[in-house]
Design an enzyme around this catalytic site. Structure first.
Site, PDB file in Angstrom:
ATOM      1  N   HIS A   8      68.110  44.338  26.958  1.00  0.00           N
ATOM      2  CA  HIS A   8      68.817  45.350  26.180  1.00  0.00           C
ATOM      3  C   HIS A   8      67.892  46.545  25.959  1.00  0.00           C
ATOM      4  O   HIS A   8      66.775  46.600  26.498  1.00  0.00           O
ATOM      5  CB  HIS A   8      69.313  44.768  24.852  1.00  0.00           C
ATOM      6  CG  HIS A   8      68.240  44.077  24.058  1.00  0.00           C
ATOM      7  ND1 HIS A   8      67.177  44.751  23.484  1.00  0.00           N
ATOM      8  CD2 HIS A   8      68.064  42.762  23.748  1.00  0.00           C
ATOM      9  CE1 HIS A   8      66.404  43.890  22.850  1.00  0.00           C
ATOM     10  NE2 HIS A   8      66.910  42.678  22.997  1.00  0.00           N
ATOM     11  N   HIS A  29      64.211  46.018  25.108  1.00  0.00           N
ATOM     12  CA  HIS A  29      63.327  45.709  26.228  1.00  0.00           C
ATOM     13  C   HIS A  29      62.961  46.973  27.005  1.00  0.00           C
ATOM     14  O   HIS A  29      61.816  47.129  27.449  1.00  0.00           O
ATOM     15  CB  HIS A  29      64.007  44.723  27.181  1.00  0.00           C
ATOM     16  CG  HIS A  29      64.248  43.370  26.605  1.00  0.00           C
ATOM     17  ND1 HIS A  29      65.510  42.918  26.289  1.00  0.00           N
ATOM     18  CD2 HIS A  29      63.403  42.367  26.277  1.00  0.00           C
ATOM     19  CE1 HIS A  29      65.426  41.686  25.818  1.00  0.00           C
ATOM     20  NE2 HIS A  29      64.162  41.331  25.782  1.00  0.00           N
ATOM     21  N   ASP A  69      59.607  40.371  16.807  1.00  0.00           N
ATOM     22  CA  ASP A  69      58.994  39.039  16.765  1.00  0.00           C
ATOM     23  C   ASP A  69      57.591  39.184  16.178  1.00  0.00           C
ATOM     24  O   ASP A  69      56.586  39.011  16.872  1.00  0.00           O
ATOM     25  CB  ASP A  69      58.960  38.437  18.165  1.00  0.00           C
ATOM     26  CG  ASP A  69      60.360  38.262  18.737  1.00  0.00           C
ATOM     27  OD1 ASP A  69      61.096  37.398  18.248  1.00  0.00           O
ATOM     28  OD2 ASP A  69      60.718  39.016  19.663  1.00  0.00           O
ATOM     29  N   GLN A 125      55.175  36.200  16.330  1.00  0.00           N
ATOM     30  CA  GLN A 125      54.744  36.030  17.714  1.00  0.00           C
ATOM     31  C   GLN A 125      53.688  37.060  18.077  1.00  0.00           C
ATOM     32  O   GLN A 125      52.661  36.724  18.691  1.00  0.00           O
ATOM     33  CB  GLN A 125      55.949  36.155  18.647  1.00  0.00           C
ATOM     34  CG  GLN A 125      55.595  36.236  20.122  1.00  0.00           C
ATOM     35  CD  GLN A 125      56.823  36.418  20.986  1.00  0.00           C
ATOM     36  OE1 GLN A 125      57.552  35.463  21.223  1.00  0.00           O
ATOM     37  NE2 GLN A 125      57.073  37.628  21.456  1.00  0.00           N
ATOM     38  N   ARG A 142      70.203  37.659  21.411  1.00  0.00           N
ATOM     39  CA  ARG A 142      71.120  36.721  20.764  1.00  0.00           C
ATOM     40  C   ARG A 142      72.233  37.421  19.987  1.00  0.00           C
ATOM     41  O   ARG A 142      73.152  36.748  19.510  1.00  0.00           O
ATOM     42  CB  ARG A 142      70.334  35.769  19.868  1.00  0.00           C
ATOM     43  CG  ARG A 142      69.474  34.772  20.649  1.00  0.00           C
ATOM     44  CD  ARG A 142      68.805  33.746  19.748  1.00  0.00           C
ATOM     45  NE  ARG A 142      68.185  32.672  20.522  1.00  0.00           N
ATOM     46  CZ  ARG A 142      66.916  32.651  20.912  1.00  0.00           C
ATOM     47  NH1 ARG A 142      66.126  33.677  20.600  1.00  0.00           N
ATOM     48  NH2 ARG A 142      66.429  31.630  21.603  1.00  0.00           N
TER      49      ARG A 142
END
Length: 277
Positions: A30, A33, A147, A150, A184
């Protein structure tokens, strides 16, 4: 754009590539990215995007099997964005014996926040990112701040293990109504999609209170949880942490991050906002 499917081909390509930036993804791309790709193009002469749905970072009962695989659309987006190489290994290429005997084990932070609800997730992330770094040998790698946990773990891993990679954080991409862009989001029904921006609104409300000097973190967290639950969310956590370390925050600290994970319907969404006061 070159499409590379094996480690041998990737290493051969890398030898001739000059300075390289890597954008690791699981596909179903999307605009968020593509923002990583744009930043990668600023960091290096050549850009590699990897697409690999990594079984190791999915827990039992999670959406590994149903995670969207959208290769043709992803390929077209990356080619249009000017990506130089798409690294597209299959599972047996990265995990020839299926199991992975040696893993990268993050410290205690992997068991907190998202890690408390997704056991083993960050071990899987750290392991596959290390494998990609070893294979692609990028000079820089771009990761989104959505994230946040992460990103923190990868930054710490690179520093502690002296991996020769510059980790480049990229701001969260958002829809016009504030919802953080996520692969998601496609799971959301129309009604859930309308409700979903509430998560960002609650985090933004906490941010405003913190900037105004509020230091009762527990009350801010609980108020946000209660509001979300009143509107049908199932909340995993809403927490205020130190932005630099992700340790528990104390009253008066200047650099903070508010992190949240919650489910609307069957879809688990995460988001965060940073505060510098």
């Amino acid at each position: 754009m070159d499409i590379i499917r094996t480690i041998e081909e990737m290493r051969s390509w890398r030898q001739k590539a000059g300075r390289v930036a890597l954008v690791p993804t699981m596909g179903n791309l999307h605009e968020g990215h593509l923002a990583l790709v744009r930043e990668a193009k600023k960091q290096a002469e050549r850009v590699v995007v990897s697409i690999f749905v990594n079984r190791l970072q999915f827990g039992q009962g999670e959406d590994f099997d149903s995670y969207p695989r959208t290769f043709e659309a992803d390929r077209d987006k990356l080619a249009a964005a000017g990506v130089d190489a798409l690294f597209l290994p299959d599972e047996r290429e990265l995990y020839p014996r299926i199991r992975q005997d040696f893993n990268v084990e993050p410290p205690h932070i992997q068991d907190e926040l998202c890690g408390a609800f997704r056991p083993g997730h960050f071990r899987g992330v750290a392991t596959v990112v290390t494998k990609l770094f070893n294979i692609v040998q990028p000079d820089a790698a771009c990761f989104g701040k959505k994230d946040f946990q992460q990103l923190h773990i990868i930054q710490a891993m690179v520093a502690d293990l002296n991996q020769p990679v510059k980790v480049v954080p990229v701001d969260i991409g958002r829809a016009a109504d504030g919802l953080a862009l996520s692969s998601r989001n496609g799971y959301l029904s129309a009604g859930e999609r309308e409700e979903a921006p509430r998560l960002f609104r609650e985090l933004s409300r906490i941010r405003e209170n913190l900037i105004d000097g509020e230091n009762d973190y527990a009350s801010l967290e609980q108020d946000a949880r209660a509001t979300l639950e009143q509107h049908g969310w199932r909340v995993d956590y809403v927490e205020i942490r130190q932005a630099d370390t992700l340790e528990l925050a104390h009253a008066g600290e200047k650099r903070l991050v508010v992190l949240a994970a919650a489910r609307i319907g069957k879809t688990r969404l995460i988001d965060n906002v940073e505060i510098f006061r």
